[in-house]
Write a protein that holds these residues in place. Structure first.
Motif, PDB file in Angstrom:
ATOM      1  N   CYS A 195      11.064  11.151   7.990  1.00 17.37           N
ATOM      2  CA  CYS A 195      10.583  10.025   7.185  1.00 17.37           C
ATOM      3  C   CYS A 195      11.095   8.738   7.809  1.00 17.37           C
ATOM      4  O   CYS A 195      12.277   8.416   7.682  1.00 17.37           O
ATOM      5  N   VAL A 196      10.234   8.006   8.493  1.00 18.36           N
ATOM      6  CA  VAL A 196      10.604   6.756   9.141  1.00 18.36           C
ATOM      7  C   VAL A 196       9.967   5.614   8.369  1.00 18.36           C
ATOM      8  O   VAL A 196       8.750   5.591   8.166  1.00 18.36           O
ATOM      9  N   ARG A 197      10.788   4.669   7.907  1.00 20.20           N
ATOM     10  CA  ARG A 197      10.315   3.553   7.107  1.00 20.20           C
ATOM     11  C   ARG A 197      10.624   2.248   7.822  1.00 20.20           C
ATOM     12  O   ARG A 197      11.744   2.039   8.291  1.00 20.20           O
ATOM     13  N   LEU A 198       9.614   1.397   7.860  1.00 19.04           N
ATOM     14  CA  LEU A 198       9.742   0.092   8.483  1.00 19.04           C
ATOM     15  C   LEU A 198       9.683  -0.962   7.387  1.00 19.04           C
ATOM     16  O   LEU A 198       8.725  -1.012   6.614  1.00 19.04           O
TER      17      LEU A 198
ATOM     18  N   LEU B 215       2.293  -0.480   2.062  1.00 19.52           N
ATOM     19  CA  LEU B 215       2.375   0.219   0.781  1.00 19.52           C
ATOM     20  C   LEU B 215       2.257  -0.760  -0.386  1.00 19.52           C
ATOM     21  O   LEU B 215       1.536  -0.513  -1.358  1.00 19.52           O
ATOM     22  N   VAL B 216       2.961  -1.884  -0.290  1.00 22.10           N
ATOM     23  CA  VAL B 216       2.914  -2.878  -1.362  1.00 22.10           C
ATOM     24  C   VAL B 216       1.539  -3.531  -1.411  1.00 22.10           C
ATOM     25  O   VAL B 216       0.998  -3.782  -2.502  1.00 22.10           O
TER      26      VAL B 216
ATOM     27  N   ALA C 174      -0.908  -3.787  -4.580  1.00 18.85           N
ATOM     28  CA  ALA C 174      -1.326  -5.114  -5.044  1.00 18.85           C
ATOM     29  C   ALA C 174      -2.847  -5.218  -5.104  1.00 18.85           C
ATOM     30  O   ALA C 174      -3.403  -5.801  -6.049  1.00 18.85           O
ATOM     31  N   SER C 175      -3.528  -4.666  -4.120  1.00 12.05           N
ATOM     32  CA  SER C 175      -4.987  -4.691  -4.119  1.00 12.05           C
ATOM     33  C   SER C 175      -5.548  -3.899  -5.285  1.00 12.05           C
ATOM     34  O   SER C 175      -6.562  -4.290  -5.896  1.00 12.05           O
ATOM     35  N   GLU C 176      -4.918  -2.779  -5.604  1.00  9.53           N
ATOM     36  CA  GLU C 176      -5.373  -1.968  -6.735  1.00  9.53           C
ATOM     37  C   GLU C 176      -5.189  -2.720  -8.049  1.00  9.53           C
ATOM     38  O   GLU C 176      -6.044  -2.641  -8.940  1.00  9.53           O
TER      39      GLU C 176
END
Length: 237
Positions: A5-8, A100-101, A105-107
């Motif tokens: 799991c790599v998160r940027l 992801l955010v 936000a679009s939804e």
């Protein structure tokens, strides 16, 4: 074997995590990962080098790109950048917080009502600037896109909270939008409406007059008819 799991992280500051462990990278490698995370499609190597090192000669920029790729390859437990046909793209195995955010936000702006526990996390993320300490030219347009999306999302969330009579959260969310763009009127109107709903007419009047003075000072214009009508509704007949 479990999947890595790599998160940027691009909001507030640059961070890279692999299975929860923070990875350290030179600035050039950070810039390359951030740049690729913001691209919708694979980017030609020559274009990436030109955009990331615009003040270098093509030869020097290409060398800087090779160095950045070397450091990225050494980081983490998976391949973070896919290289094919002289193009580069962020590996699908790595996730960026901005994407992801932005999806959430679009939804929300499309009409999705989030449960309270998810609303709180999204509002907190929407308050964060995109790599605020970086002065890269290629970030200017990306910041504009992010600001417009989070403004509309924060205003939508403030409206939802207002309709649910969660006035404290609605006020805080609207004020977060005001902090991003003090000129934009929509969030100021929501602040007024919350004050009115709580019976705080004086606070609503103060918000109107403060905003009117700000607009006159900065742009020599006045509030819209919609906002002025809110004021008229407060005045005794």
């Amino acid at each position: 074997m479990s999947e890595s799991c790599v998160r940027l992280q691009l909001l507030s500051t640059f961070e890279l995590f692999d299975d929860g462990s923070r990875l350290s990278l030179p600035l050039g490698a950070q810039r390359l990962l951030a740049f690729l995370a913001l691209q919708k499609n694979a980017t030609p190597r020559s274009l990436a080098a030109e955009r990331l090192w615009p003040h270098c000669t093509p030869c020097r920029a290409a060398a800087n790109l090779r160095s950045a790729l070397f450091h990225v390859r050494r980081a983490g437990s998976i391949q973070l950048i896919d290289c094919a046909n002289h193009t580069l793209r962020l590996s699908p195995a790595a996730s960026a917080d901005l994407q992801l955010v932005s999806k959430a936000a679009s939804e929300v702006t499309a009409g999705l009502n989030l449960p309270p526990e998810l609303q709180t996390g999204l509002i907190d993320a929407l308050r964060r600037d995109l790599l605020p300490d970086w002065s890269e030219d290629w970030l200017v347009l990306e910041r504009d896109h992010w600001d417009q999306l989070r403004l509309h999302s924060l205003e939508t969330l403030a409206r939802q909270l207002y309709s649910e009579q969660r006035y404290v959260q609605a006020l805080q969310t609207a004020l977060s939008a005001v902090a991003i763009d003090p000129v934009r009127e929509t969030a100021h109107r929501i602040v007024m409406e919350v004050h009115i709903a709580e019976g705080n007419a004086a606070s609503a009047l103060k918000r109107y007059h403060d905003y009117r003075a700000f607009l006159h000072r900065e742009l020599n214009v006045g509030p819209s008819q919609q906002m002025t009508q809110l004021l008229r509704d407060l005045m005794p007949t």
